[in-house]
Design an enzyme around this catalytic site. Structure first.
Site, PDB file in Angstrom:
ATOM      1  N   HIS A  72       0.840  -1.184   0.000  1.00 16.16           N
ATOM      2  CA  HIS A  72       0.000   0.000   0.000  1.00 16.16           C
ATOM      3  C   HIS A  72       0.880   1.241   0.000  1.00 16.16           C
ATOM      4  CE1 HIS A  72      -3.938  -1.885   1.779  1.00 16.16           C
ATOM      5  NE2 HIS A  72      -3.418  -2.618   0.816  1.00 16.16           N
ATOM      6  N   TYR A 201      -9.587   5.089   7.365  1.00 18.02           N
ATOM      7  CA  TYR A 201      -9.842   5.474   8.746  1.00 18.02           C
ATOM      8  C   TYR A 201     -10.987   6.478   8.729  1.00 18.02           C
ATOM      9  CZ  TYR A 201      -5.403   3.338  10.174  1.00 18.02           C
ATOM     10  OH  TYR A 201      -4.385   2.448  10.426  1.00 18.02           O
ATOM     11  N   PRO A 293      -4.267   0.099  18.695  1.00 15.77           N
ATOM     12  CA  PRO A 293      -4.001  -0.363  17.324  1.00 15.77           C
ATOM     13  C   PRO A 293      -4.180   0.690  16.242  1.00 15.77           C
ATOM     14  CG  PRO A 293      -6.111  -1.193  18.103  1.00 15.77           C
ATOM     15  CD  PRO A 293      -5.459  -0.537  19.275  1.00 15.77           C
ATOM     16  N   LYS A 297       1.218  -0.127  15.223  1.00 16.19           N
ATOM     17  CA  LYS A 297       2.608  -0.163  15.680  1.00 16.19           C
ATOM     18  C   LYS A 297       2.992  -1.395  16.484  1.00 16.19           C
ATOM     19  CE  LYS A 297       3.621   3.574  13.717  1.00 16.19           C
ATOM     20  NZ  LYS A 297       4.238   3.388  12.407  1.00 16.19           N
ATOM     21  N   TYR A 389       3.676   6.712  10.108  1.00 15.74           N
ATOM     22  CA  TYR A 389       2.887   5.524   9.773  1.00 15.74           C
ATOM     23  C   TYR A 389       3.749   4.472   9.073  1.00 15.74           C
ATOM     24  CZ  TYR A 389      -1.387   2.897   8.819  1.00 15.74           C
ATOM     25  OH  TYR A 389      -2.359   1.932   8.812  1.00 15.74           O
TER      26      TYR A 389
END
Length: 397
Positions: A72, A201, A293, A297, A389
């Site tokens: 991704h 998200y 979550p 990580k 990220y």
């Protein structure tokens, strides 16, 4: 038995540590309370940071990840009914790979057993002894019911938050930093082809939702729910209805399908134990820290821990120098706290909080929306999200 490093726990941290040590010519034995079947089927995180991906490739366990994982190059933040893409490739020139933790575990177990390593599954009664001295040991009962003792030079506690290793620290030797959130994630794994190429998200007025995937045929989805929620009170139809409401956006459709496992609720908390070393005992992964979550990580931090520990142990066994061992805890904790902050920031920006909480009232909600709008409209803010990220380089924190 006698070995150089006794490792408690056959999750990604313990298995990768054993693999890294073997490449340096260092013997280890891995002890695991669960069966091999259980640990290979245990569904956990699925996002691998760029440094994790590179490390797995470098040490020869990335072939199946490269063949079956889903690369991704961004994620979407969805709010006000619209998607706002954070383009990792453009912002930081790196990406992530979606590849389930259980698949990483399968790859590592296969590699270790092919190399003749000792992994004992189904052990019980594990007790760590003499960790303050130079000859610690682990006593346990093996899967056949035989009492055993494993003598070693160093013990690595990679047995998770509920494991025994952390309890071998004497009273007062650990300081715990803890924050609990008033919500959890109701998670489902569905046999339904993904309809979106990347993770979404969604900061919806009804609560947070996450759209993810595990393969071209399997979708992973989460709903924010109160922390005391009993997943059994949610019917399949109610879960799909709520997912459709919270993930609604122009042009977006949600494929539905049968659940491949029972829905469950994951609690949301941040925990760090300091220090991560006592004598010859070293903690790694969830035994030392938990992150919510939202920032993806958990497994990546565990892998970063054992990369540092493997380097320190290589120096120790090669030269007798304890410099790397002495620096282990401080080195790991710098990265841990950076990840804790990022995970807290993502969680605070995306979730609805309870009535009376400053982030849950109309004023607080508008602050969240302001932060979201700034994050997606400012290249500097988007870059900060992207570099955290995809994972900061080892040694950068």
């Amino acid at each position: 038995m006698r070995t150089q490093v006794g490792i408690v726990g056959a999750g990604p941290a313990g298995l990768l540590l054993s693999h890294l040590l073997a490449r340096a010519g260092i013997d280890s034995v891995v002890l695991e309370a669960r069966s091999r079947t259980y640990v290979e089927r245990r569904i956990r995180a699925g996002v691998l940071e760029h440094p994790t991906v590179e490390l797995l490739r470098e040490v020869g366990v990335g072939a199946r990840m490269d063949a079956e994982g889903l690369p991704h190059e961004g994620i979407s933040l969805r709010f006000d009914g619209m998607d706002h893409r954070i383009d990792f490739a453009d912002l930081v020139g790196k990406g992530i790979v979606v590849y389930g933790q259980q698949e990483v575990v399968k790859d590592l177990i296969a590699a270790r057993l092919d190399d003749g390593a000792t992994i004992e599954f189904g052990v019980s009664g594990v007790h760590l002894n003499g960790v303050e001295g130079s000859t610690p040991s682990i006593t346990y009962t093996d899967a056949a019911g035989v009492a055993r003792e494993l003598r070693c030079d160093v013990i690595a506690g990679c047995d998770g938050f509920h494991g025994v290793s952390r309890h071998a620290f004497p009273a007062g030797a650990l300081t715990a930093f803890d924050r609990e959130y008033p919500f959890g994630w109701l998670g489902v794994l569905a046999k339904a082809a993904p309809t979106h190429a990347e993770l979404v998200y969604s900061a919806n007025e009804r609560g947070f939702a996450l759209y993810s995937m595990r393969s071209p045929e399997v979708t992973r989805l989460y709903l924010q729910v109160p922390s005391d929620t009993n997943a059994a009170t949610w019917s399949d139809a109610a879960i799909w209805d709520e997912l459709n409401l919270r993930l609604a956006a122009e042009g977006f459709t949600l494929n539905e399908g049968p659940f491949l496992e029972r829905p469950s609720v994951t609690g949301m908390r941040s925990v760090v134990f300091e220090p991560m070393r006592h004598g010859r005992l070293f903690l790694a992964g969830d035994a030392a820290h938990i992150v919510p979550p939202t920032g993806a990580k958990g497994m990546n931090l565990a892998i970063a821990d054992v990369q540092v520990l493997a380097d320190a142990l290589t120096g120790f066994f090669a030269t007798g120098s304890e410099t790397g061992l002495d620096e282990y805890s401080a080195t790991c904790l710098r990265r841990v706290w950076r990840a804790e902050h990022f995970s807290w920031w993502m969680t605070s920006m995306l979730h609805r909080f309870g009535e009376g909480d400053a982030a849950g009232d109309p004023f607080g909600r508008r602050l969240q929306l302001s932060q979201l709008r700034y994050t997606v409209s400012s290249r500097a803010a988007s870059t900060s999200l992207a570099e955290n990220y995809v994972g900061l380089p080892y040694g950068a924190c």
